[in-house]
Motif scaffolding. Structure first.
Motif, PDB file in Angstrom:
ATOM      1  N   ILE A 104       0.983  -1.292   0.000  1.00 35.22           N
ATOM      2  CA  ILE A 104      -0.051  -0.008  -0.005  1.00 35.22           C
ATOM      3  C   ILE A 104       0.888   1.215  -0.054  1.00 35.22           C
ATOM      4  CG2 ILE A 104      -1.857   1.157   1.157  1.00 35.22           C
ATOM      5  CD1 ILE A 104      -2.713  -1.188   2.436  1.00 35.22           C
ATOM      6  N   PRO A 105       0.863   1.865  -1.091  1.00 34.79           N
ATOM      7  CA  PRO A 105       1.594   3.063  -1.124  1.00 34.79           C
ATOM      8  C   PRO A 105       1.165   4.339  -0.026  1.00 34.79           C
ATOM      9  CG  PRO A 105       0.995   2.490  -3.236  1.00 34.79           C
ATOM     10  CD  PRO A 105       0.218   1.728  -2.366  1.00 34.79           C
ATOM     11  N   VAL A 106       1.888   4.949   0.704  1.00 33.54           N
ATOM     12  CA  VAL A 106       1.366   5.697   1.506  1.00 33.54           C
ATOM     13  C   VAL A 106       2.290   7.031   1.379  1.00 33.54           C
ATOM     14  CG1 VAL A 106       1.075   6.253   3.875  1.00 33.54           C
ATOM     15  CG2 VAL A 106       0.875   4.027   3.186  1.00 33.54           C
ATOM     16  N   LEU A 107       1.621   8.198   1.039  1.00 36.20           N
ATOM     17  CA  LEU A 107       2.434   9.501   1.034  1.00 36.20           C
ATOM     18  C   LEU A 107       2.350  10.110   2.363  1.00 36.20           C
ATOM     19  CD1 LEU A 107       1.662  10.717  -2.479  1.00 36.20           C
ATOM     20  CD2 LEU A 107       3.280   9.136  -1.607  1.00 36.20           C
ATOM     21  N   ASN A 108       3.638  10.394   3.142  1.00 38.29           N
ATOM     22  CA  ASN A 108       3.261  11.048   4.371  1.00 38.29           C
ATOM     23  C   ASN A 108       3.903  12.280   4.094  1.00 38.29           C
ATOM     24  OD1 ASN A 108       3.289  11.343   7.090  1.00 38.29           O
ATOM     25  ND2 ASN A 108       5.731  10.256   7.465  1.00 38.29           N
ATOM     26  N   SER A 131      -2.440   5.277  -7.781  1.00 30.05           N
ATOM     27  CA  SER A 131      -3.659   5.922  -7.971  1.00 30.05           C
ATOM     28  C   SER A 131      -4.523   6.039  -6.447  1.00 30.05           C
ATOM     29  CB  SER A 131      -4.642   5.620  -9.072  1.00 30.05           C
ATOM     30  OG  SER A 131      -4.979   4.165  -8.664  1.00 30.05           O
ATOM     31  N   ASP A 132      -4.414   4.942  -5.883  1.00 28.16           N
ATOM     32  CA  ASP A 132      -5.112   4.595  -4.567  1.00 28.16           C
ATOM     33  C   ASP A 132      -4.267   4.738  -3.313  1.00 28.16           C
ATOM     34  OD1 ASP A 132      -3.605   2.456  -5.104  1.00 28.16           O
ATOM     35  OD2 ASP A 132      -5.584   1.164  -4.784  1.00 28.16           O
ATOM     36  N   ALA A 142      -8.106   6.148   7.833  1.00 27.12           N
ATOM     37  CA  ALA A 142      -8.155   5.328   6.488  1.00 27.12           C
ATOM     38  C   ALA A 142      -7.178   4.551   6.452  1.00 27.12           C
ATOM     39  CB  ALA A 142      -8.192   6.812   5.566  1.00 27.12           C
ATOM     40  N   LEU A 143      -6.089   4.707   6.827  1.00 25.26           N
ATOM     41  CA  LEU A 143      -4.977   3.865   6.683  1.00 25.26           C
ATOM     42  C   LEU A 143      -5.198   2.432   7.493  1.00 25.26           C
ATOM     43  CD1 LEU A 143      -2.147   3.091   5.767  1.00 25.26           C
ATOM     44  CD2 LEU A 143      -0.985   4.181   7.788  1.00 25.26           C
ATOM     45  N   LEU A 144      -5.754   2.634   8.570  1.00 24.10           N
ATOM     46  CA  LEU A 144      -6.119   1.310   9.300  1.00 24.10           C
ATOM     47  C   LEU A 144      -7.002   0.409   8.489  1.00 24.10           C
ATOM     48  CD1 LEU A 144      -6.299   2.731  12.996  1.00 24.10           C
ATOM     49  CD2 LEU A 144      -4.668   0.722  12.095  1.00 24.10           C
ATOM     50  N   GLU A 145      -8.167   1.168   8.076  1.00 26.00           N
ATOM     51  CA  GLU A 145      -9.041   0.661   7.056  1.00 26.00           C
ATOM     52  C   GLU A 145      -8.409  -0.011   5.921  1.00 26.00           C
ATOM     53  OE1 GLU A 145     -12.274  -0.353   7.477  1.00 26.00           O
ATOM     54  OE2 GLU A 145     -11.923   0.339   9.514  1.00 26.00           O
ATOM     55  N   ALA A 146      -7.528   0.418   5.228  1.00 26.30           N
ATOM     56  CA  ALA A 146      -6.929   0.098   4.120  1.00 26.30           C
ATOM     57  C   ALA A 146      -6.264  -1.184   4.452  1.00 26.30           C
ATOM     58  CB  ALA A 146      -5.925   1.171   3.554  1.00 26.30           C
ATOM     59  N   ILE A 147      -5.445  -1.243   5.660  1.00 28.73           N
ATOM     60  CA  ILE A 147      -4.714  -2.425   6.001  1.00 28.73           C
ATOM     61  C   ILE A 147      -5.772  -3.511   6.133  1.00 28.73           C
ATOM     62  CG2 ILE A 147      -3.373  -3.584   7.970  1.00 28.73           C
ATOM     63  CD1 ILE A 147      -2.263  -0.609   8.381  1.00 28.73           C
ATOM     64  N   VAL A 148      -6.805  -3.509   6.673  1.00 28.04           N
ATOM     65  CA  VAL A 148      -7.785  -4.347   6.828  1.00 28.04           C
ATOM     66  C   VAL A 148      -8.329  -4.925   5.442  1.00 28.04           C
ATOM     67  CG1 VAL A 148     -10.027  -4.876   7.385  1.00 28.04           C
ATOM     68  CG2 VAL A 148      -8.356  -3.934   9.215  1.00 28.04           C
ATOM     69  N   LYS A 149      -8.636  -3.826   4.540  1.00 29.00           N
ATOM     70  CA  LYS A 149      -9.362  -4.346   3.278  1.00 29.00           C
ATOM     71  C   LYS A 149      -8.410  -4.739   2.147  1.00 29.00           C
ATOM     72  CE  LYS A 149     -13.345  -1.440   4.024  1.00 29.00           C
ATOM     73  NZ  LYS A 149     -13.497   0.130   4.278  1.00 29.00           N
ATOM     74  N   ARG A 150      -7.212  -4.143   2.033  1.00 27.03           N
ATOM     75  CA  ARG A 150      -6.628  -4.171   0.939  1.00 27.03           C
ATOM     76  C   ARG A 150      -5.322  -5.200   1.160  1.00 27.03           C
ATOM     77  NH1 ARG A 150      -5.214   2.005  -0.939  1.00 27.03           N
ATOM     78  NH2 ARG A 150      -3.515   0.932  -2.039  1.00 27.03           N
ATOM     79  N   LEU A 151      -4.885  -5.309   2.511  1.00 34.19           N
ATOM     80  CA  LEU A 151      -3.993  -6.522   2.719  1.00 34.19           C
ATOM     81  C   LEU A 151      -4.478  -7.789   2.748  1.00 34.19           C
ATOM     82  CD1 LEU A 151      -1.316  -5.009   5.272  1.00 34.19           C
ATOM     83  CD2 LEU A 151      -1.301  -4.880   2.619  1.00 34.19           C
ATOM     84  N   PRO A 152      -3.862  -8.774   2.256  1.00 32.50           N
ATOM     85  CA  PRO A 152      -4.498 -10.282   2.471  1.00 32.50           C
ATOM     86  C   PRO A 152      -4.338 -10.898   3.690  1.00 32.50           C
ATOM     87  CG  PRO A 152      -2.373 -10.229   1.011  1.00 32.50           C
ATOM     88  CD  PRO A 152      -2.702  -8.944   1.467  1.00 32.50           C
ATOM     89  N   ALA A 153      -5.219 -11.691   4.516  1.00 40.35           N
ATOM     90  CA  ALA A 153      -5.195 -12.569   5.254  1.00 40.35           C
ATOM     91  C   ALA A 153      -4.007 -13.707   4.973  1.00 40.35           C
ATOM     92  CB  ALA A 153      -6.420 -12.858   5.871  1.00 40.35           C
ATOM     93  N   PRO A 154      -3.511 -13.994   6.128  1.00 33.52           N
ATOM     94  CA  PRO A 154      -2.718 -15.119   5.948  1.00 33.52           C
ATOM     95  C   PRO A 154      -3.597 -16.714   5.493  1.00 33.52           C
ATOM     96  CG  PRO A 154      -2.396 -14.232   8.106  1.00 33.52           C
ATOM     97  CD  PRO A 154      -3.451 -13.786   7.502  1.00 33.52           C
TER      98      PRO A 154
END
Lengths: 681, 478
Positions: A208-212, A237-238, A252-264
């Protein structure tokens, strides 16, 4: 002297228990990594999405003790089904805000309170505090209730931040399914970022690209997003826009972690295989290993075996880091945690090893295990010979916790008794030195680091030469081989000229140049490692006003036209100052070294000639004139304390000198070779 | 034209004896401590050290120097920070008031400051019953202070601490800030010694150093000194000023001798951080003289002044017999000392304490003093190690040197051994001299003798004294 860190020479340093890990700097050897095309990234993402669907459901939600739903530490830790676990790392260049972002995640999930953050996690060991780097934790399990109403376990797995520890980085990444790629919204992608992204992609991580720092005036998210797309080939783009410092965009980042990163993957029914990604020695419990369960399940009373070292242990305790240790009854596939099993030294439970159960042994260890290989050697000598035994004990203790450290006694007529020590790189070397001095109170004289040469002698035999003083005589040797590395630098286009000049001054062999964006260029060279471990990075920084970044990996050994350069002080050869240099630069290096030594060796009450020689040929000669005047003119009531301080300082400097013949030589002299600028300025 | 500077060592009278003395020292430091028990603490009324006459006026109750640090304090330093302007090399706590110190505003500021100092003196507790043997008004430019104000401070001191009959009362005086009338007024108050900050006899060097006075002021100051003839006066010079040359230095030394002061101080310029000189110049680099030149200047001063009848009794100080500065000797012999005023440092009850150096902070501090106390800023007592280091660093500034027996009594046999071990290396090089009270004891070996002394040679040893003393620090046992 640090080659891959500019301002702070020891960033990315020892952790809570001293082992090197996580810091804001984030570099790793990239090796000769295949560039991953955008297409492949996309296909990877599709694959992850499918995997995610397959995993949904995870463990049955029955309330087995230790199973999903079990609570620990007053509910601070809740076991969740496998599909509610997210394991991820943060990839960031130094100063791009990794630590601050990690802090924010801990705060926003309520894992750590603001007060604890200050009192506990920012307050780590002395070395870190002084270097201005904050190392908080290496793994943090966070409980997060997402918008979908489910409770998730987010495991942030931190990684070492330095090229010396690239192997450890790769193992940490192997324990994750995803990574946050944090890029400064003003500065853009750097070489170290790139290297770690490749490493992450190689481990099949979702990124997940994150611009800080989007709140800062110089922020240009558009440009940086384009750079991420162009340079890394990631769809930006996202990308998420955050300011870790101001706490913007964290939810928003925490939600993205849950939604966009796969589970093991749910592989709980397989035979146990757990990957050790970090381990450290604890005085009371022995080695504490941190691991990721890949297959199966591990329980507190299990009898385990380490598949690469073959050693067997009875587990004393397992738990999770939340971020304090919380004991649990079970850790199953997808989870990360720690174990203690009265393991005596870190070398018995190395990073990368696979834990399995003695009874139901897995067939095959997890891939990627490597034995540590020292790249750089130096001599460490106690300034006070009475401390030799204490130093031996201290090195033994450090080795308990640092499987990559090697040492053996070295005895030189000039330096007395000490040790020749091998390290993964210069940072690793600095860490060990600092720990010996601070934690064990040993005053050290350190000789210049040397790469490992190979010397081919008559009969075709090859000798390993980790100490220039031990290079066989010219008549006895057929060839000297030195290690070469592949160096990738990212440079603003205006500085390409000076950087190419630097690389060729350092015997670099041009490989390729590529425009990343309109005004940034990547340059690839192959050059001798010995040229890199001196002041290469300092030079790169100074020639690009700090805008360049670099990354390198060891390639191979090549024959070089090399000679041994010796230094004579007051007519005596000082062995620890001997160095192996390329014949073409020997004269220049000799000149510069003699000049530098003249600067750092304080004047003494007699004239001191300093000479550089190749064999019997003197190639440079200068002299330190005798000390004429060193007296405090005034010393009255008000001056006494201050003047005494001056004298004490002078005495402290002398304490750290070695006497070579009649001449007192300070520590700086032994490092002079690193300060000698070869070529260019 | 001036003669070129002569380099190298002054003749070493003791050189032929050095070897045997050294042997004796080594032997004695190996010797048994048994001999110690029979010889109690030894004072340092020596008289056996060649050239080290202790001839200053002694009043009946002067302390024995040997037991110095344990004796009650009998010296006081008073800081008077006002100056016309700050010299370019100065890093002392100083208040510049401009060329006219007579304006009401300046007088008022000085008066208020004196009030503060008197308040500080009043709040101080008297340790022991001995009246002050020495008082030193330093600055700043104490001679800017009106005699009436000085009188108030002396009255406070007298009331609180007592001032012994025959006490040495010194004050610093800069040319251009006094005349004969003012000097007589100071003398009438009991001042017995002036230290005149001449610094140089060249107009351009005075200007280059940012001094407020001219060469004419210097001439007048010397005339005034001769006119009022104080019991003792010192002429102070600075060597190594920017643009100074060996020829100019020789001229300054000659003029200093011609002025016939009782005492001469010669300070090698120290370039301090934060001063204009610190910004402009680096030591040893033009326009400052090179190290070789400034060490030659040191040698010139030593040779010129000694051949004119001055004893080189401390690194930077020369005196005619009977005119050593008794106050400054308290520092070098590590005796206790009261101190009052801005930035002044006292040494009482084993603690060195420096008062605030900024006026507002000092005022606040004085106001915070509750009743009678010994101010020491919450400092712990100096450790034995600190005392040992100070003893070495200070005693080796003196021609008289270090009394080894006394040093051992205070700090132990291991410390003595370490000192002797280091200094022995320097004897052959002519940087350290050794002597013992009688020649016979040098050969007897194993028995420590009272009066065995070591000292740095003049000028060679003193020129590199930091190097030698820091070696001693390294060698001292923990």
């Amino acid at each position: 002297m640090a080659f891959a860190c500019g301002a702070a020479p020891l960033e990315g340093t020892a952790g809570v228990s001293g082992r090197p890990f996580c810091d804001p700097d984030w570099r790793a050897v990239v090796g000769a990594r295949a560039r991953i095309s955008r297409r492949r990234t996309r296909s990877l993402r599709r694959e992850f999405a499918q995997r995610l669907l397959l995993c949904a459901g995870g463990l049955a939600a029955t309330h087995v003790v230790g199973g999903p739903g079990t609570e620990y530490a007053d509910g601070a830790v809740v076991k969740v089904p496998v599909d509610c676990i997210r394991n991820f790392s943060i990839i960031a260049h130094i100063d791009h805000g990794k630590s601050t972002l990690a802090d924010q995640l801990l705060l926003k999930t309520g894992t750590v309170s603001t007060r604890e953050m200050q009192a506990q996690f920012l307050d780590t060991n002395d070395i870190e505090r002084e270097r201005g780097i904050t190392i908080k934790l290496n793994t943090a399990r966070m409980k997060y209730k997402a918008e979908d109403g489910k409770v998730y376990a987010l495991n942030l797995i931190d990684t070492p931040g330095h090229v010396d520890f690239s192997y450890e980085v790769s193992r940490s990444l192997a324990a994750c399914e995803g990574a946050l790629l944090v890029v400064d919204a003003a500065q853009g992608v750097e070489a170290q970022t790139l290297a770690n992204v490749y490493l992450a992609l190689e481990n099949d991580l979702e990124i997940i690209p994150v611009l800080n720092k989007i709140d800062l005036p110089g922020a240009d998210p558009e440009r940086v997003m384009k750079e991420i797309e162009d340079v890394i080939g990631l769809d930006a783009s996202d990308a998420l826009l955050v300011s870790a410092k101001a706490g913007i965009g964290i939810e928003a980042l925490l939600e993205a972690i849950v939604k966009r990163l796969p589970a093991p993957k749910n592989r709980v029914s397989e035979r146990l295989r757990a990957l050790i990604y970090d381990s450290y020695y604890d005085d009371y419990r022995g080695v504490v290993c941190q691991f990721r369960v890949v297959d199966g399940e591990i329980k507190p009373k299990d009898s385990i075996q380490l598949m690469n070292t073959g050693r067997q242990y009875q587990i004393d305790e397992i738990g999770v880091l939340a971020p304090n240790q919380v004991k649990v009854d079970s850790l199953y596939a997808g989870e990360v945690g720690y174990l203690a099993a009265s393991i005596k030294q870190v070398a018995d439970a190395r990073v990368g090893d696979t834990i399995t159960l003695t009874k139901t042994r897995a067939d095959e260890a997890l891939p990627g295990y490597k034995e540590p290989q020292p790249m750089v050697y130096c001599g460490l000598f106690p300034t006070d010979s009475d401390q030799y035994q204490a130093m031996r004990t201290a090195l033994g203790k450090l080795q308990l916790n640092d499987a990559a450290l090697s040492y053996e006694p070295e005895n030189s007529s000039a330096m007395g008794f000490g040790f020749r020590c091998g390290f993964l790189g210069l940072l690793h070397m600095e860490i060990v030195q600092e720990r010996l001095e601070r934690e064990y109170g040993i005053d050290l004289i350190i000789t210049a680091p040397s790469v490992v040469y190979r010397c081919r002698v008559a009969g075709g035999e090859e000798r390993i030469v980790s100490n220039p003083a031990e290079l066989p005589e010219p008549v006895a040797r057929e060839a000297i081989l030195e290690p070469f590395c592949r160096m990738e630098m990212i440079v603003p286009k205006d500085f390409v000229g000076p950087v190419m000049e630097l690389a060729s001054d350092r015997r670099g062999e041009y490989q390729k140049m590529q425009y990343l964006t309109e005004d940034r260029v990547t340059l690839v060279y192959i050059l001798p490692l010995a040229e890199v471990i001196t002041d290469f990075f300092d030079q790169l920084k100074s020639r690009t006003r700090g805008y360049a970044s670099m990354e390198y990996s060891l390639l191979d050994y090549r024959v070089g036209d090399l000679v041994k350069l010796e230094i004579k002080i007051n007519q005596e050869v000082v062995e620890p100052l001997a160095t192996i240099v390329h014949k073409d630069s020997a004269y220049e290096v000799g000149q510069a070294l003699v000049t530098k030594l003249k600067e750092v060796i304080p004047r003494q009450q007699f004239r001191i000639p300093i000479q550089a020689a190749i064999g019997s040929r003197i190639i440079s000669s200068q002299a330190i004139s005798a000390l004429r005047k060193d007296v405090l003119a005034k010393c009255y009531g008000g001056d006494i304390s201050r003047k005494k301080k001056l004298l004490k300082k002078q005495a402290a400097g002398k304490k750290r000198m070695k006497t070579m013949g009649k001449v007192q030589v300070p520590q700086d002299a032994f490092m002079a070779i690193l300060k000698v600028s070869k070529g260019g300025d | 034209m001036a003669a070129p500077p002569r380099l190298g060592c002054a003749p070493l009278a003791l050189a032929p004896r050095a070897d045997s003395a050294l042997r004796a020292l080594r032997a004695s430091s190996r010797g048994q401590a048994a001999s110690l028990t029979s010889s109690g603490p030894i004072g340092d009324h020596v008289g056996t050290v060649p050239g080290a006459e202790r001839s200053q006026a002694k009043s009946a109750d002067e302390p024995r120097l040997g037991a110095a640090s344990r004796d009650a304090p009998a010296s006081a330093y008073v800081h008077l920070p006002f100056c016309k302007r700050r010299c370019f090399y100065c890093d002392f706590p100083v208040r510049a008031v401009g060329d006219d110190a007579g304006t009401p505003a300046v007088q008022d500021a000085m008066s208020k400051y004196v009030d503060l100092v008197c308040a500080e003196i009043d709040a101080n507790v008297r340790l022991g019953s001995r009246p002050l043997q020495t008082v030193f008004f330093g600055g700043g430019t104490p001679s800017l202070t009106a005699p009436g104000l000085l009188e108030r401070i002396l009255a406070s001191l007298r009331r609180k601490l007592g001032i012994a009959h025959g006490a040495e009362i010194s004050m610093e005086a800069d040319p251009g800030t006094f005349d004969a009338v003012k000097l007589r007024a100071y003398l009438d108050l009991g001042v017995s010694r002036f230290s005149v900050g001449v610094q140089a006899f060249q107009e351009e060097l005075l200007r280059g150093g940012g001094r407020s006075h001219s060469l004419a002021d210097v001439r007048r100051a010397i005339e005034d000194m001769h006119a009022v003839a104080p019991p003792s006066w010192s002429l102070d010079l600075i060597s190594g000023l920017p643009f100074s040359t060996p020829a100019a230095w020789e001229e300054s030394l000659r003029m200093a001798v011609e002025a016939q002061p009782h005492h001469v101080s010669v300070y090698d310029l120290q370039v301090e951080e934060g001063t204009p000189f610190g910004h402009w110049y680096s030591p040893g680099q033009s326009p400052l003289p090179s190290d070789a030149t400034s060490s030659a200047m040191y040698v010139m001063a030593s040779e010129t002044l000694r051949s004119s009848g001055y004893e080189h009794y401390e690194v930077s100080n020369y005196a005619k017999p009977g005119h050593q500065c008794r106050h400054n000797l308290t520092y070098w012999t590590r005796r206790q000392c009261y101190a009052f005023g801005l930035g002044a440092a006292s040494y009482l009850m084993g603690r060195r304490f420096r008062r605030p150096a900024k006026m507002a902070a000092y005022r606040k501090w004085v106001h915070s003093l509750q009743g009678e106390a010994v101010p020491m800023g919450g400092q712990p007592k100096e450790s034995l190690r600190d005392q040992m280091e100070e003893e070495l660093m200070l005693r080796l500034r003196l021609r008289e040197g270090l009394d080894l027996m006394q040093f051992e009594n205070e700090f132990g046999a291991a410390a003595r051994e370490a000192v002797v071990g280091v200094l022995a290396h320097f004897v052959d090089r002519g940087l350290v001299e050794v002597d013992a009270p009688c020649h016979k004891s040098l050969l007897s070996g194993g028995v420590r003798q009272a009066g065995e002394r070591v000292r740095l040679t003049d000028p060679s040893g003193w020129l590199v004294s930091n190097d030698i003393i820091s070696d001693l620090f390294v060698a001292l046992p923990d």
